[in-house]
Design a protein around this motif. Structure first.
Motif, PDB file in Angstrom:
ATOM      1  N   LEU A 263      47.757  39.430  -5.542  1.00 37.00           N
ATOM      2  CA  LEU A 263      48.756  40.341  -6.001  1.00 37.00           C
ATOM      3  C   LEU A 263      50.078  39.994  -5.430  1.00 37.00           C
ATOM      4  O   LEU A 263      50.956  39.971  -5.985  1.00 37.00           O
ATOM      5  N   ILE A 264      49.976  39.832  -3.997  1.00 41.62           N
ATOM      6  CA  ILE A 264      51.204  39.523  -3.296  1.00 41.62           C
ATOM      7  C   ILE A 264      51.629  38.109  -3.686  1.00 41.62           C
ATOM      8  O   ILE A 264      52.963  38.022  -3.874  1.00 41.62           O
ATOM      9  N   ALA A 265      51.028  37.231  -4.150  1.00 42.83           N
ATOM     10  CA  ALA A 265      51.285  35.903  -4.409  1.00 42.83           C
ATOM     11  C   ALA A 265      51.960  35.947  -5.744  1.00 42.83           C
ATOM     12  O   ALA A 265      52.952  35.421  -6.011  1.00 42.83           O
ATOM     13  N   CYS A 266      51.410  36.682  -6.667  1.00 40.30           N
ATOM     14  CA  CYS A 266      51.935  36.920  -8.019  1.00 40.30           C
ATOM     15  C   CYS A 266      53.169  37.562  -7.923  1.00 40.30           C
ATOM     16  O   CYS A 266      54.205  37.302  -8.585  1.00 40.30           O
ATOM     17  N   ALA A 267      53.576  38.591  -6.974  1.00 41.31           N
ATOM     18  CA  ALA A 267      54.852  39.275  -6.948  1.00 41.31           C
ATOM     19  C   ALA A 267      55.725  38.421  -6.238  1.00 41.31           C
ATOM     20  O   ALA A 267      56.796  38.144  -6.734  1.00 41.31           O
ATOM     21  N   MET A 268      55.261  37.472  -5.262  1.00 35.85           N
ATOM     22  CA  MET A 268      56.382  36.609  -4.851  1.00 35.85           C
ATOM     23  C   MET A 268      56.625  35.500  -5.761  1.00 35.85           C
ATOM     24  O   MET A 268      57.927  35.095  -5.895  1.00 35.85           O
TER      25      MET A 268
ATOM     26  N   GLY B 229      61.559  33.374  -8.941  1.00 36.57           N
ATOM     27  CA  GLY B 229      62.370  32.584  -9.984  1.00 36.57           C
ATOM     28  C   GLY B 229      61.979  31.666 -10.484  1.00 36.57           C
ATOM     29  O   GLY B 229      60.796  31.100 -10.428  1.00 36.57           O
ATOM     30  N   GLU B 230      62.569  30.614 -11.092  1.00 36.92           N
ATOM     31  CA  GLU B 230      62.452  29.325 -11.932  1.00 36.92           C
ATOM     32  C   GLU B 230      61.617  28.355 -10.933  1.00 36.92           C
ATOM     33  O   GLU B 230      60.867  27.415 -11.082  1.00 36.92           O
ATOM     34  N   ASP B 231      62.702  28.109  -9.885  1.00 35.54           N
ATOM     35  CA  ASP B 231      62.458  27.004  -8.967  1.00 35.54           C
ATOM     36  C   ASP B 231      62.248  27.487  -7.645  1.00 35.54           C
ATOM     37  O   ASP B 231      62.609  28.664  -7.296  1.00 35.54           O
ATOM     38  N   ALA B 232      61.537  26.794  -6.619  1.00 37.37           N
ATOM     39  CA  ALA B 232      61.524  27.180  -5.430  1.00 37.37           C
ATOM     40  C   ALA B 232      62.441  26.441  -4.310  1.00 37.37           C
ATOM     41  O   ALA B 232      62.093  25.726  -3.719  1.00 37.37           O
ATOM     42  N   ASP B 233      63.657  26.859  -4.572  1.00 37.07           N
ATOM     43  CA  ASP B 233      64.786  26.360  -3.689  1.00 37.07           C
ATOM     44  C   ASP B 233      64.985  27.379  -2.775  1.00 37.07           C
ATOM     45  O   ASP B 233      64.208  28.171  -2.345  1.00 37.07           O
ATOM     46  N   SER B 234      66.087  27.484  -2.104  1.00 45.72           N
ATOM     47  CA  SER B 234      66.476  28.064  -0.900  1.00 45.72           C
ATOM     48  C   SER B 234      66.577  29.728  -1.312  1.00 45.72           C
ATOM     49  O   SER B 234      66.127  30.440  -0.294  1.00 45.72           O
ATOM     50  N   THR B 235      66.893  29.800  -2.673  1.00 41.90           N
ATOM     51  CA  THR B 235      66.746  31.466  -2.829  1.00 41.90           C
ATOM     52  C   THR B 235      65.469  32.058  -2.799  1.00 41.90           C
ATOM     53  O   THR B 235      65.209  33.098  -2.617  1.00 41.90           O
ATOM     54  N   PHE B 236      64.316  31.230  -3.181  1.00 43.96           N
ATOM     55  CA  PHE B 236      62.806  31.641  -2.958  1.00 43.96           C
ATOM     56  C   PHE B 236      62.621  32.183  -1.259  1.00 43.96           C
ATOM     57  O   PHE B 236      62.270  33.224  -1.366  1.00 43.96           O
ATOM     58  N   TRP B 237      63.283  31.597  -0.433  1.00 43.08           N
ATOM     59  CA  TRP B 237      63.081  32.098   0.808  1.00 43.08           C
ATOM     60  C   TRP B 237      63.898  33.458   1.090  1.00 43.08           C
ATOM     61  O   TRP B 237      63.541  34.220   2.024  1.00 43.08           O
ATOM     62  N   ILE B 238      64.775  33.590   0.510  1.00 46.12           N
ATOM     63  CA  ILE B 238      65.693  34.577   0.667  1.00 46.12           C
ATOM     64  C   ILE B 238      65.264  35.846   0.030  1.00 46.12           C
ATOM     65  O   ILE B 238      65.198  36.872   0.280  1.00 46.12           O
ATOM     66  N   THR B 239      64.831  35.725  -1.279  1.00 42.16           N
ATOM     67  CA  THR B 239      64.330  36.796  -2.091  1.00 42.16           C
ATOM     68  C   THR B 239      62.970  37.104  -1.990  1.00 42.16           C
ATOM     69  O   THR B 239      62.165  38.216  -1.745  1.00 42.16           O
TER      70      THR B 239
END
Length: 126
Positions: free
Chosen positions: A73-78, A83-93
């Motif tokens: 469940l937490i993996a799906c929420a993350m 978002g679409e790609d795993a760039d630096s915003t992934f770590w921020i959000t």
């Protein structure tokens, strides 16, 4: 007591080393290399973290059945927050949202068990 535990740990380490040496001599391809150990540690790290948490739960005579479903469940929420790609915003959000989600769900389980005297197996099963 500590002496007995140390003795058991040494026996387990000796058995592991013996097993690696045995399979290394039997196999045509060498099994022992630095990259193999790095791959094993990298792939087993998530399971080790979960096992550590479950060890603490089992030491308090509780049973937590929600570990696998909570991880999914937490993996799906993350993934949805990422978002679409795993760039630096992934770590921020995604990572803070996933941690917050895990804290809330774990606290809910803990609240049901501690405050309402619900058996751990029932609280985590629900």
């Amino acid at each position: 007591m500590a002496r007995i535990l140390l003795k058991r740990h040494l026996i387990l380490v000796a058995l592991l080393v013996g097993e690696v040496l045995l399979f290394n001599t039997i196999s045509r391809v060498p099994l022992v290399s630095v990259s193999d150990f790095v791959a094993i540690v990298t792939q087993s790290a998530p399971v080790l973290f979960l096992a550590f948490g479950m060890t603490l739960v089992l030491m308090t005579a509780g049973i937590d059945l929600s570990v696998g479903s909570m991880v999914a469940l937490i993996a799906c929420a993350m993934a949805s927050f990422g978002g679409e790609d795993a760039d630096s915003t992934f770590w921020i959000t995604a990572v803070p949202c996933g941690l917050l989600f895990a804290i809330v769900l774990g606290s809910l389980n803990g609240l049901l068990i501690a405050r309402f005297d619900m058996p751990p197996i029932i609280a985590t099963l629900g």
